[in-house]
Scaffold this active site. Structure first.
Site, PDB file in Angstrom:
ATOM      1  CD  GLU A  64      -2.284   1.259   2.877  1.00 45.33           C
ATOM      2  OE1 GLU A  64      -2.571   2.354   3.415  1.00 45.33           O
ATOM      3  OE2 GLU A  64      -2.753   0.280   3.481  1.00 45.33           O
TER       4      GLU A  64
ATOM      5  CG  ASP B  30      -5.836   1.764   3.157  1.00 44.59           C
ATOM      6  OD1 ASP B  30      -5.787   2.914   2.828  1.00 44.59           O
ATOM      7  OD2 ASP B  30      -6.293   1.375   4.359  1.00 44.59           O
TER       8      ASP B  30
ATOM      9  CG  ASP C 247       0.391   7.151  -1.300  1.00 43.29           C
ATOM     10  OD1 ASP C 247      -0.845   7.582  -1.724  1.00 43.29           O
ATOM     11  OD2 ASP C 247       1.186   7.700  -0.768  1.00 43.29           O
TER      12      ASP C 247
ATOM     13  CD  GLU D 205      -3.220   4.266  -1.581  1.00 42.91           C
ATOM     14  OE1 GLU D 205      -3.316   5.575  -1.632  1.00 42.91           O
ATOM     15  OE2 GLU D 205      -3.088   3.774  -0.220  1.00 42.91           O
TER      16      GLU D 205
END
Length: 268
Positions: free
Chosen positions: A81, A154, A85, A157
């Site tokens: 995650e 989340d 991102d 990502e």
């Protein structure tokens, strides 16, 4: 997946470019806690992802609640995650840079922020029915985890992080661009890339008014699926109301309604 469940899903869903969409055409199927979790391999094949080894993808789909209940699970998706991102920030920034060669830096920054915002990434996750493939603990499933906005964001990502490590930026671009193209036009033309709260603040201050205040009007639903209604007031006068899955999104929605009523933004 057992044949009976698969047949049921096939009757209710059709596949369009690898995305499962409800037969009504209104959006992805709602997750229920009795739906059997889709395997990483099934998920990859459904979306035509390039994975042939599913170790990374399985990790990307594994929430920490699953790790707590299953000793065979090695790692949850939080590190992926973190990586995803950063990859999304870079990839979307480059994509916007080439798509809008005449737009200034400030506009590009706002567009990128809107496209990688928590709720937008969760919407992308719903579009691809990511909830069906989430590996969650039983308690998290019962609490509605397959539909939880932050959890979907989340995991989306983490999926991007796994895709990047496995096949690089070109694979991320191939996966993301159809999703981005579908929403960037409305974001651009309807100005939802702007920070509506900041714009309303600027409007009020520019006319010598007090700063907008946001009042909680209503809060409904269970803890795992609450909705909030906020009203924005300038002085004692209400200018707009908005509803959202959290107070912040409801405040932005209220600010947008206020800007529309003031003629600053177009209605959409």
């Amino acid at each position: 997946m057992p044949a009976s469940i698969k047949e049921l899903l096939m009757r209710k869903l059709f596949t369009l470019d690898g995305l499962r969409i409800g037969s009504s055409g209104k959006g992805p199927r709602t997750m229920t806690e009795d739906v059997k979790t889709e395997s990483a391999e099934q998920f990859s094949k459904r979306l035509k992802l390039p994975f042939t080894n599913f170790f990374l993808l399985t990790r990307a789909l594994t929430h920490r609640s699953y790790l707590n209940e299953n000793k065979d699970a090695i790692e949850d998706n939080e590190r992926l995650e973190f990586l995803g991102d950063a990859v999304l920030d870079f990839m979307v920034a480059e994509w916007l840079y080439h798509l809008f060669p005449e737009k200034p830096e400030g506009d590009l920054t706002r567009l990128r922020a809107a496209l990688v915002h928590t709720e937008q990434l969760a919407n992308f996750a719903r579009k691809i029915n990511l909830g069906l493939a989430l590996r969650l603990g039983k308690g998290e499933i019962q609490a509605g985890g397959r539909e939880r906005t932050t959890l979907l964001c989340d995991t989306f990502e983490a999926l991007i992080g796994a895709l990047y490590l496995y096949a690089g930026i070109p694979a991320v671009e191939a996966f993301m661009e159809p999703l981005l193209f579908e929403v960037v036009d409305s974001i651009f033309h309807n100005h939802i890339d702007d920070d509506t709260k900041s714009r309303l603040q600027e409007w009020a201050q520019g006319r010598g008014f007090a700063s907008p205040k946001y009042i909680l009007v209503a809060e409904e639903g269970p803890d795992h699926n609450k909705t909030f209604e906020m009203e924005v007031r300038i002085g004692n006068k209400p200018y707009g109301r908005g509803i959202g899955s959290n107070k912040q999104s409801a405040e932005k929605s209220a600010a947008r309604e206020a800007l529309v009523s003031l003629g600053v933004l177009e209605h959409h």
